[in-house]
Design an enzyme around this catalytic site. Sequence first.
Site, PDB file in Angstrom:
ATOM      1  CG  HIS A 308      -2.046   0.981   1.165  1.00  8.99           C
ATOM      2  ND1 HIS A 308      -1.896   2.302   1.459  1.00  8.99           N
ATOM      3  CD2 HIS A 308      -3.341   0.802   0.815  1.00  8.99           C
ATOM      4  CE1 HIS A 308      -3.067   2.927   1.303  1.00  8.99           C
ATOM      5  NE2 HIS A 308      -3.949   2.039   0.913  1.00  8.99           N
ATOM      6  CG  ASP A 366      -7.605  -1.356  -2.549  1.00  3.66           C
ATOM      7  OD1 ASP A 366      -8.730  -0.880  -2.355  1.00  3.66           O
ATOM      8  OD2 ASP A 366      -6.560  -0.708  -2.393  1.00  3.66           O
TER       9      ASP A 366
END
Length: 431
Positions: A308, A366
């Site tokens: 991330h 995600d």
Amino acid sequence: MADTTKTATLTIDGESYELPMHSPTAGPDVVDIRKLYGQAGVFTYDPGFTSTASCDSTITYIDGDAGILTHRGYPIDQLAGKSHYLEVCFLLLYGYLPKAEELEAFETTVTRHTMIHEQMHNFFRGFRRDAHPMATMVGVVGAMSAFYHDSTDISDERQREIASFRLIAKMPTIAAMAYKYSIGQPFVYPRNDLDYAANFLHMCFSVPAEEYHVDPILARAMDRIFTLHADHEQNASTSTVRLASSSGANPFACVAAGIACLWGPAHGGANQACLEMLKEIGTPDQIPEYIARAKDKNDPFRLMGFGHRVYKNFDPRAKVMKQSADEVLDLLGVDDNPTLQVAKELEKAALDDPYFTEKKLFPNVDFYSGIILEAMGFPTSMFTPIFALSRTVGWVSQWKEQLSDPQMKIGRPRQLYQGADLRDYVDIENR
């Protein structure tokens, strides 16, 4: 914002300037440069505002290095594991966890505002059937200001409150209608006997011809997706909402601007990109090839949904989302879905590989949210609208906070001008 005795000294051409510093509740100290231009005649340069605090806020805190995300001080894993979305909405809006009677009143108010003005149905029918649901949502949410005139006066605290409830309550209805319109099915009205997440699933997947029952496991997974995406500090779309708000724009226009920003693939499209990668891999037997490509520095391929940009250690939302993903996949099964088979095998392969674990490239929120939404039956075009639905409470909370801030000014970033110097106009016959 409380001043401290700490200062920073900036020296320019031999002259020094004392700049006040502020110490936050958590995070690094902040150098206050508001008077720098007036004192020294210089601007600061920070493309993307990656080192600039544009506001002070009490809502959300992120420490990307430590893998921390809190809302009003409460860790996101506790909220996602023990609370539910509408309680988190209350927390974000008002700053504290509600008592039972407060939460019941809040949930009742939201539930009673889920229907949209009947004439707004005409807006949907004005779009092409193949329009992206996000395009539809930007237009419809922006058009809410044409229907709800009694909640556009931002100087009226009561109207701000009404607008907040309307946006949170009606966004699932608008997102579900955008989905139904895109697949050619009739709109499904909201039901007051269902909770927030179950109602959204019902509006998306039920049809008038038969009864549809929402599985509680799916509703809980949907609720967690909403909760884990509710707010994420001063990201691009939230900053867009705040910038639009600083001009005095009405709340519906501000949130429509946030939706438009979220639509950008660099912001809200990560889970869609992850699913597209899984489809590209195709079958589990192709995973070793793609793992090898991800390790090859000369190959541009990267594993989407791992690591991330903000969280340099681990994504604190991912653990809770993985639990939901496991529950949903166990309920629905993956034997006949090659994409979900690839997802489970890729997750295992990456977690077993020292290359990824040493670099802290763990599956993020995600990766898991895309798996869940795919398993539920949502097309990838609906992933970002669901993100927008979830983030609405964050946008509204930040909008309300900004309007009550006595330091609020219209946003006006400066620039480093690199164009032509002053020159005289040349008549066309002399060019």
